[in-house]
Design an enzyme around this catalytic site. Sequence first.
Site, short mmCIF file in Angstrom:
data_model
loop_
_atom_site.label_atom_id
_atom_site.label_comp_id
_atom_site.label_asym_id
_atom_site.label_seq_id
_atom_site.Cartn_x
_atom_site.Cartn_y
_atom_site.Cartn_z
N HIS C 73 -33.06 -91.65 -27.60
CA HIS C 73 -34.28 -92.19 -28.20
C HIS C 73 -35.44 -91.80 -27.31
O HIS C 73 -35.53 -92.26 -26.17
CB HIS C 73 -34.19 -93.72 -28.33
CG HIS C 73 -33.11 -94.16 -29.28
ND1 HIS C 73 -33.29 -94.26 -30.64
CD2 HIS C 73 -31.82 -94.50 -29.07
CE1 HIS C 73 -32.17 -94.66 -31.22
NE2 HIS C 73 -31.25 -94.81 -30.28
N LEU C 74 -36.30 -90.93 -27.81
CA LEU C 74 -37.44 -90.48 -27.01
C LEU C 74 -38.71 -91.28 -27.31
O LEU C 74 -39.71 -91.15 -26.60
CB LEU C 74 -37.68 -88.98 -27.22
CG LEU C 74 -36.56 -88.07 -26.69
CD1 LEU C 74 -36.86 -86.61 -27.02
CD2 LEU C 74 -36.37 -88.24 -25.19
N ASP C 318 -27.03 -92.64 -25.94
CA ASP C 318 -27.80 -93.71 -26.62
C ASP C 318 -28.91 -94.22 -25.68
O ASP C 318 -29.19 -95.41 -25.61
CB ASP C 318 -26.90 -94.86 -27.07
CG ASP C 318 -27.61 -95.76 -28.09
OD1 ASP C 318 -28.75 -95.45 -28.49
OD2 ASP C 318 -27.02 -96.79 -28.48
#
Lengths: 190, 306, 447
Positions: C73-74, C318
């Site tokens: 998740h950026l 994740d």
Amino acid sequence: MSGRETSGHGTARTVLSGEDIGRVLTRMAHQILEKTAGGNGVVLLGIPTRGVPLARRLAARVRAVEGVELGVGSLDPTMHRDDLRFRAVRPLEVTDLPDGGIDARTVILVDDVLFSGRTVRAALDALAEFGRPRAVQLAVLVDRGHRELPIRADYVGKNMPTSRQEAVAVRLTEIDGSDAVLIVSEGADR
Amino acid sequence: MRHLLSTEDLTRDDALRVLDTAEYMATVADRSVKKLPTLRGRTVVNLFFEDSTRTRTSFEVAAKRLSADVINFSARGSSVSKGESLKDTAQTLEAMGADAVVCRHPASGAPYRLARWVRGSVLNAGDGTHEHPTQALLDAFTIRRRLGRLEGLSVTIVGDLLHSRVARSNMWLLSTLGARVTLVAPPTLVPVGVEQWPAEVSYDLDAVLPKSDVVMMLRVQRERMTAAFFPTEREYTRRYGLDADRLAAMPPSALVMHPGPMVRGMEIASDVADSTRSTVVEQVANGVSVRMAVLYLLLGGTREVT
Amino acid sequence: MTQCGDVVTSEPVAGAGRWHLRGVRPFGADPVDVVLDGGMIVEVGPGLSPAGANILDADGLLALPGLVDLHTHLREPGREDAETVASGTRAAALGGFTTVFAMANTEPVADTAGVVEQVWRLGRDAGHCDVRPVGAVTEGLRGVRLAELGAMASSAAGVRMFSDDGHCVSDAVLMRRALEYVKAFDGVIAQHAQEPRLTEDAQMNEGAVSARLGLSGWPAAAEEAIIARDALLAGHVGSRLHVCHVSTAGSVEILRWAKSKGWRVTAEVTPHHLLLTDDLVTSFDPVFKVNPPLRTATDVEALRAGLADGTIDCIATDHAPHAPQDKETEWAAARPGMVGLETALSIAILAMVETGLLDWAGLADRMAIAPGRIGGLPDASPDGTRALSAGAVANLVLVDPAARWTVDPGALASRSRNTPYAGRNLPGRVQATFLRGRPTVLDGKIV
């Protein structure tokens, strides 16, 4: 009579033997009778821990001498102390007033050692919550000096000048298995 | 003790010290002057994120009887309801110099977080569905006063075990103090993982009642019904409600307890709630004594750990 | 003798340049020299002496293919306070990654060609590692209508993996259609397996610890039921299913069964599910709050065994950065997720290599080769035979497996600090990462 025992890094010196304590208490009982007109309306309140058996012993001696039955009880002043926040939490002891309460009676607070006077001050405050005695007096087995408050005892078993580096240890049969008063100097195990 | 966050972590000695101290505090309630100077100058903050007049008042009375200053900081109408975080609130309390924070919060574990963010003592006054330690302590105190002991007693806790902080706190405390605890509920209201609790589990109230010295009824919220935990209120009451017939099946000396607020007609019939076997009213009075004891034990000494 | 990872430049070379890596141990084998040129590995062998190359005296460092993370998740666009493409890919490079797949749950959601191209470009501009955007399966992750999967596939970002991660595509018909639809461009649906009704307000693994803590439970069955359903659907329509962050022993069994049927089902496991257990929740510290939740020691053991025997194909981080106000709260109010890019390799070494469950080649497969294949990377070979050999793209990482380091949240390159490993001493340190022949990390620092 004085013995000397060594323990830890310091020494403990016996200043009152069991027999001495017995004699002292008998004298105090006589003084109480004298000063309270025969013990009329007197309640003895021991301050836990060792003040409680001392109060019972004084009452027993008065009974033996004059056949007078004094009220006996205990009063825990812990909740009224002004030094609570400087020490670990103290467990609470029993407060047990004799039937009839303390209103209009002469209360004699009984403790083993009178030192700074702070315990007695707290006890006076605690007492006020239970009623209004006609008079309050103080009986102690040992007065070791170093008062920090304007408080004095009405009945003193023994005046015992000490240094602040010393501790006075009272041992009573009911709690400790034998009677003695010791002066323990700095560094000794108590 | 630095904080009181749970009964699961409470040792037997600490628990007994609270109960013994509460005995002393109970005598204060009988005096003409019901106030002690013990905590003069100390500040106790009641931080309530859930409405609970009963518990908040009990803590307030307890703190005031010990002469502490009490600040009621309720989430409603304060900055908390405007989205202030628990951490920011904690920092505000720090700035006020709170010596103790009594915290009621809808989230399990919130007092644990608070305890990391404030220097004072934290008292858990009920966190989500986790624990409510002072309720359990007052229940234990009530049982001991009525029956003279806790060791060896059979205590049955009946109701919504899944969502009850009272059940959890009582189960841990009473088993620590030597009682045998039996939990009774419909299987839907028993948490998965209950096997590891120091308690028996039964689905059959009638089988357990004759062997119970104490029966503790828990509130069952009606909204559980809509979530399919049980079919109808009537069926719940029939299987798990305490009525006069079930009271008669209990040993004559057995007690009926309820932490309140009661849902009369649901988990407990009115005549049972009002019977002489019921301790409901005493529980309220004992709550003040127990909370005074806890406040004294947390605040009545030096901050330094000994 | 120079220190491990020290760089001695003999002659400056333009562009990606020519690199002479001296004495590296590919997959832990005997030391050889590796020469990189023009973005490719051009020569591998003992005692090479290429002219005009930057020399990196690796002196026994382990060489692995550049790591690939299928699940990152950026946070950009939308939550740049928690992470940006630039900060997240810096963290990735430091963790040894050369490719990360950026999940679609941004604000706006990556459910159109426009958003996926934006993320892809941000990644390319930052240049720390390749960013492959994951497209949303449904519009706005709402689970109602399919997003324009084809448009995202044919965009510059070339999306092949689609996921509503954070949300489960719980509608069985919608899931079936998605699986079918992506067959047209060899796409894969990555499912966040979580039956929504069984997990309403779920806070942690349902079991002995949740019972004690009074936190509502997230039952293993809620994950397993969806995996079983989706495996059946994938088998039925002959499409590719990838299962995100498998967390339970039961899921491993179901995956083993699905694979035995010959269905095209793959799965990933996170580093934290290979190490941490739900008793950590006893602290009520939300740094341990994650979705799916930390499970029991039995689950951890089954996940490790499943990863070792290939039932679970790969490790994915994740990586889920969160701003302090989303983590320094009471448990229920905190967002789930942990940062993981910079610790993934170390945790994998601790959980899988130090336990003897995987050797270095096995670890390289689970962290680089298998995820590259699942994600459809153009330069991935089906069996990884080309990795670290002449002719392969020069994506590689040099690791000092003997070095130990202590995790300091404040020292992480990620913009967020929500690591569950604060203060832990971990094995294995990335010394250098090369992306198409260009160093992104040297001497453990971003170039």
